[in-house]
Design a protein around this motif. Structure first.
Motif, PDB file in Angstrom:
ATOM      1  N   ASN A 158     -27.874  55.901  56.831  1.00 22.29           N
ATOM      2  CA  ASN A 158     -28.599  54.638  56.929  1.00 22.29           C
ATOM      3  C   ASN A 158     -29.206  54.279  55.582  1.00 22.29           C
ATOM      4  N   ASP A 159     -29.739  55.275  54.869  1.00 20.67           N
ATOM      5  CA  ASP A 159     -30.346  55.027  53.557  1.00 20.67           C
ATOM      6  C   ASP A 159     -29.340  54.431  52.575  1.00 20.67           C
ATOM      7  N   GLU A 160     -28.103  54.954  52.569  1.00 17.08           N
ATOM      8  CA  GLU A 160     -27.074  54.396  51.685  1.00 17.08           C
ATOM      9  C   GLU A 160     -26.871  52.918  51.966  1.00 17.08           C
ATOM     10  N   LEU A 161     -26.783  52.580  53.235  1.00 17.58           N
ATOM     11  CA  LEU A 161     -26.542  51.197  53.628  1.00 17.58           C
ATOM     12  C   LEU A 161     -27.692  50.297  53.190  1.00 17.58           C
ATOM     13  N   PHE A 162     -28.918  50.732  53.448  1.00 13.49           N
ATOM     14  CA  PHE A 162     -30.072  49.897  53.127  1.00 13.49           C
ATOM     15  C   PHE A 162     -30.312  49.785  51.624  1.00 13.49           C
ATOM     16  N   ARG A 163     -29.984  50.837  50.876  1.00 17.04           N
ATOM     17  CA  ARG A 163     -30.193  50.804  49.419  1.00 17.04           C
ATOM     18  C   ARG A 163     -29.161  49.947  48.707  1.00 17.04           C
ATOM     19  N   ASN A 164     -27.892  50.014  49.157  1.00 14.76           N
ATOM     20  CA  ASN A 164     -26.859  49.297  48.423  1.00 14.76           C
ATOM     21  C   ASN A 164     -25.689  48.955  49.342  1.00 14.76           C
ATOM     22  N   ILE A 165     -25.857  47.918  50.129  1.00 16.28           N
ATOM     23  CA  ILE A 165     -24.809  47.536  51.079  1.00 16.28           C
ATOM     24  C   ILE A 165     -23.529  47.132  50.369  1.00 16.28           C
ATOM     25  N   ARG A 171     -23.591  49.228  72.206  1.00 18.55           N
ATOM     26  CA  ARG A 171     -23.319  47.884  71.660  1.00 18.55           C
ATOM     27  C   ARG A 171     -24.508  46.960  71.875  1.00 18.55           C
ATOM     28  N   ASN A 172     -25.159  47.096  73.018  1.00 11.35           N
ATOM     29  CA  ASN A 172     -26.305  46.241  73.333  1.00 11.35           C
ATOM     30  C   ASN A 172     -27.588  46.695  72.648  1.00 11.35           C
ATOM     31  N   ASN A 173     -27.608  47.910  72.139  1.00  7.44           N
ATOM     32  CA  ASN A 173     -28.812  48.475  71.515  1.00  7.44           C
ATOM     33  C   ASN A 173     -28.463  49.160  70.197  1.00  7.44           C
ATOM     34  N   PRO A 174     -27.919  48.417  69.241  1.00  7.02           N
ATOM     35  CA  PRO A 174     -27.518  49.055  67.982  1.00  7.02           C
ATOM     36  C   PRO A 174     -28.729  49.499  67.170  1.00  7.02           C
ATOM     37  N   THR A 175     -28.506  50.487  66.329  1.00  5.23           N
ATOM     38  CA  THR A 175     -29.545  50.849  65.375  1.00  5.23           C
ATOM     39  C   THR A 175     -29.648  49.713  64.358  1.00  5.23           C
ATOM     40  N   GLU A 176     -30.716  49.722  63.593  1.00  5.89           N
ATOM     41  CA  GLU A 176     -30.882  48.694  62.565  1.00  5.89           C
ATOM     42  C   GLU A 176     -29.715  48.716  61.576  1.00  5.89           C
ATOM     43  N   ALA A 177     -29.289  49.915  61.194  1.00  6.26           N
ATOM     44  CA  ALA A 177     -28.175  50.051  60.249  1.00  6.26           C
ATOM     45  C   ALA A 177     -26.871  49.532  60.857  1.00  6.26           C
ATOM     46  N   GLU A 178     -26.601  49.879  62.105  1.00  7.32           N
ATOM     47  CA  GLU A 178     -25.382  49.409  62.762  1.00  7.32           C
ATOM     48  C   GLU A 178     -25.372  47.880  62.879  1.00  7.32           C
ATOM     49  N   ALA A 179     -26.510  47.307  63.230  1.00  6.87           N
ATOM     50  CA  ALA A 179     -26.597  45.848  63.365  1.00  6.87           C
ATOM     51  C   ALA A 179     -26.338  45.162  62.027  1.00  6.87           C
ATOM     52  N   LEU A 180     -26.888  45.723  60.959  1.00  5.87           N
ATOM     53  CA  LEU A 180     -26.686  45.134  59.642  1.00  5.87           C
ATOM     54  C   LEU A 180     -25.221  45.220  59.224  1.00  5.87           C
ATOM     55  N   LEU A 181     -24.617  46.389  59.346  1.00  5.34           N
ATOM     56  CA  LEU A 181     -23.224  46.540  58.949  1.00  5.34           C
ATOM     57  C   LEU A 181     -22.314  45.652  59.795  1.00  5.34           C
ATOM     58  N   TRP A 182     -22.610  45.526  61.083  1.00  8.48           N
ATOM     59  CA  TRP A 182     -21.786  44.705  61.958  1.00  8.48           C
ATOM     60  C   TRP A 182     -21.762  43.244  61.490  1.00  8.48           C
ATOM     61  N   GLN A 183     -22.846  42.772  60.896  1.00  8.22           N
ATOM     62  CA  GLN A 183     -22.874  41.395  60.375  1.00  8.22           C
ATOM     63  C   GLN A 183     -21.784  41.178  59.328  1.00  8.22           C
ATOM     64  N   TYR A 184     -21.418  42.217  58.609  1.00  7.05           N
ATOM     65  CA  TYR A 184     -20.389  42.121  57.575  1.00  7.05           C
ATOM     66  C   TYR A 184     -18.984  42.409  58.107  1.00  7.05           C
ATOM     67  N   LEU A 185     -18.898  43.196  59.175  1.00 17.31           N
ATOM     68  CA  LEU A 185     -17.591  43.607  59.691  1.00 17.31           C
ATOM     69  C   LEU A 185     -17.030  42.662  60.746  1.00 17.31           C
ATOM     70  N   LYS A 186     -17.910  42.025  61.503  1.00 19.18           N
ATOM     71  CA  LYS A 186     -17.427  41.209  62.622  1.00 19.18           C
ATOM     72  C   LYS A 186     -16.670  39.982  62.129  1.00 19.18           C
TER      73      LYS A 186
END
Length: 124
Positions: A104-111, A24-39
């Motif tokens: 991760n590529d799916e997320l970055f290409r088309n969130i 949780r304290n060290n998310p991957t870039e993809a996890e951090a981005l998705l969390w912005q939408y889920l939280k």
């Protein structure tokens, strides 16, 4: 409705808890981005991140809909990791969770497409 929030294996809980906190304290870039939408109920439901279920730490879970979202980085493409992921998915599904995976590529290409697929799976 009971959601089975206490799902962790007590024998491994302390180790899993430390690992989950680290993740949780060290998310991957993809996890951090998705969390912005889920939280904060971003999709109208509550998600937890890096949540312990059995002997596993899942990336994201909506307990009320029993939906798990896993983000797969590059190492998930190795044969051994694909086998591990399949075993993990089967175990989670045997506990009545639905597991959806995104690279991760799916997320970055088309969130937006990823978010649409998550919403579809929430209400199946």
């Amino acid at each position: 409705m009971k959601y089975d929030y206490q799902t962790a294996d007590t024998a491994q809980y302390d180790i899993l808890k430390k690992n989950a906190q680290h993740n949780r304290n060290n998310p991957t870039e993809a996890e951090a981005l998705l969390w912005q939408y889920l939280k904060a109920d971003g999709l109208g439901v509550t998600f937890k991140r890096q949540h312990i279920i059995g002997d596993y730490i899942v990336d994201f879970v909506c307990m009320s809909h029993r939906l798990i979202i896993e983000m797969d980085g590059g190492y998930h493409q190795t044969l051994q990791q694909k086998q591990n992921d399949q075993q993990r998915t089967e175990w989670l599904e045997s506990r009545n969770y639905r597991v959806i995976r995104f690279t991760n590529d799916e997320l970055f290409r088309n969130i937006n497409d990823v978010l649409r697929k998550i919403e579809e799976n929430l209400y199946e």
